[in-house]
Design a protein around this motif. Structure first.
Motif, PDB file in Angstrom:
ATOM      1  N   CYS A   1      40.679  51.341  32.098  1.00  0.00           N
ATOM      2  CA  CYS A   1      39.588  50.360  32.003  1.00  0.00           C
ATOM      3  C   CYS A   1      38.702  50.772  30.831  1.00  0.00           C
ATOM      4  O   CYS A   1      38.326  51.935  30.725  1.00  0.00           O
ATOM      5  CB  CYS A   1      38.796  50.336  33.303  1.00  0.00           C
TER       6      CYS A   1
ATOM      7  N   ASN B   1      35.774  50.297  30.320  1.00  0.00           N
ATOM      8  CA  ASN B   1      34.401  50.611  30.713  1.00  0.00           C
ATOM      9  C   ASN B   1      34.302  51.924  31.477  1.00  0.00           C
ATOM     10  O   ASN B   1      33.529  52.807  31.126  1.00  0.00           O
ATOM     11  CB  ASN B   1      33.839  49.459  31.552  1.00  0.00           C
ATOM     12  N   CYS B   2      35.127  52.081  32.551  1.00  0.00           N
ATOM     13  CA  CYS B   2      34.969  53.260  33.408  1.00  0.00           C
ATOM     14  C   CYS B   2      36.138  54.238  33.292  1.00  0.00           C
ATOM     15  O   CYS B   2      36.085  55.339  33.824  1.00  0.00           O
ATOM     16  CB  CYS B   2      34.774  52.832  34.857  1.00  0.00           C
TER      17      CYS B   2
ATOM     18  N   CYS C   1      38.806  47.044  34.737  1.00  0.00           N
ATOM     19  CA  CYS C   1      39.262  47.059  36.123  1.00  0.00           C
ATOM     20  C   CYS C   1      38.517  45.964  36.896  1.00  0.00           C
ATOM     21  O   CYS C   1      37.552  45.385  36.392  1.00  0.00           O
ATOM     22  CB  CYS C   1      38.996  48.421  36.759  1.00  0.00           C
TER      23      CYS C   1
ATOM     24  N   CYS D   1      34.662  46.464  37.265  1.00  0.00           N
ATOM     25  CA  CYS D   1      33.915  46.318  36.014  1.00  0.00           C
ATOM     26  C   CYS D   1      33.883  44.857  35.567  1.00  0.00           C
ATOM     27  O   CYS D   1      32.935  44.416  34.927  1.00  0.00           O
ATOM     28  CB  CYS D   1      34.501  47.194  34.916  1.00  0.00           C
TER      29      CYS D   1
HETATM   30 ZN   LIG Z   1      36.256  49.878  35.245  1.00  0.00          ZN
END
Ligand SMILES: [Zn+2]
Length: 244
Positions: A8, A10-11, A36, A39
């Motif tokens: 992902c 972002n995370c 994901c 997110c």
């Molecule tokens: Zn994520």
């Protein structure tokens, strides 16, 4: 079926992607940054927040323009239902003004003696209405003076454009019982008649009684106003004197 694992963006959590066949589409998918599920929810909420903030900002800009163009006198621009002291004498007027501002009634006729608070009540209603749509405010004596200005006078042209455009909501402040000319009565009649024919919001204040309006401006104007507008009598004495 091919399973590709990605992170992902972002995370960093691992996300599994399914693609049918290796090939250009699968290549494209593996190069794309992905999010994901959780997110994605966050991003959607953030986008909604941004969109709502932008819409609120645009609305505020639009309202500012409407207020500027409305012609509401500067001294009345801060007037709203919270700045007016509600009491037995003005409660009915304030409630009717609110119903007018929110579109529940199309016509409102506020009557009462000088200083009974009808102009303040009209201003509160107009300011509230301006959150929804544009309107134009005219002090009737000033308006009639403007209407008598010479031909080709831009102020006069603008006045006619507004008065005779049936889609512009109007506030006519203070139709008094002084003897108007035939010309003044005709202008007023047309402005009022246009609103009624198109079902456009109209708010009128006057210190004249129905009979006095009929005597000064003629039966057609009085009966039109009477038929279209909910009449509310403001009962207060002279608020301006009382405050001193
Ligand atoms: Zn994520």
């Amino acid at each position: 079926m091919v399973i590709t694992e990605k992170e992902c963006k972002n995370c960093g959590r691992a996300v599994q992607l399914e693609t049918a066949e290796p090939g250009r589409f699968a290549d494209l998918l593996t190069r794309m940054a992905i999010l994901c599920d959780s997110c994605e929810v966050i991003e959607e909420a953030e986008l909604t927040r941004l969109r709502e903030a932008r819409e609120a900002e645009q609305k505020a800009i639009l309202r500012e323009r409407w207020v500027k163009e409305s012609g509401i006198p500067d001294t009345l621009r801060d007037c709203n239902s919270t700045t007016l002291d509600r009491d037995e004498a003005n409660a009915e007027g304030l409630d009717a003004g609110k119903a007018w501002a929110t579109g529940h009634i199309l016509g409102l006729l506020l009557t009462g003696t000088v200083g009974s608070g009808k102009t303040m009540c009209a201003a509160a209603s107009a300011n509230s209405y301006l959150y929804r749509a544009p309107l134009r405010w005219f002090s009737v004596s000033k308006m009639l003076a403007q209407a008598r200005a010479g031909f080709k006078n831009p102020a006069r042209e603008d006045l006619y454009d507004v008065l005779l455009n049936p889609r512009v909501a109007l506030v006519l402040d203070d139709i008094d019982k002084s003897n108007p000319t035939a010309f003044a009565s005709e202008i007023l009649f047309q402005a009022i008649d246009e609103r009624i024919n198109y079902g456009t919001p109209l708010l009128v204040t006057t210190n004249a009684t129905y009979v006095e309006l009929e005597e000064s401006y003629g039966e057609p104007i009085a009966s039109r106003l009477g038929g279209y507008c909910q009449p509310v009598k403001m009962l207060g004495g002279d608020r301006r004197l009382a405050k001193k």
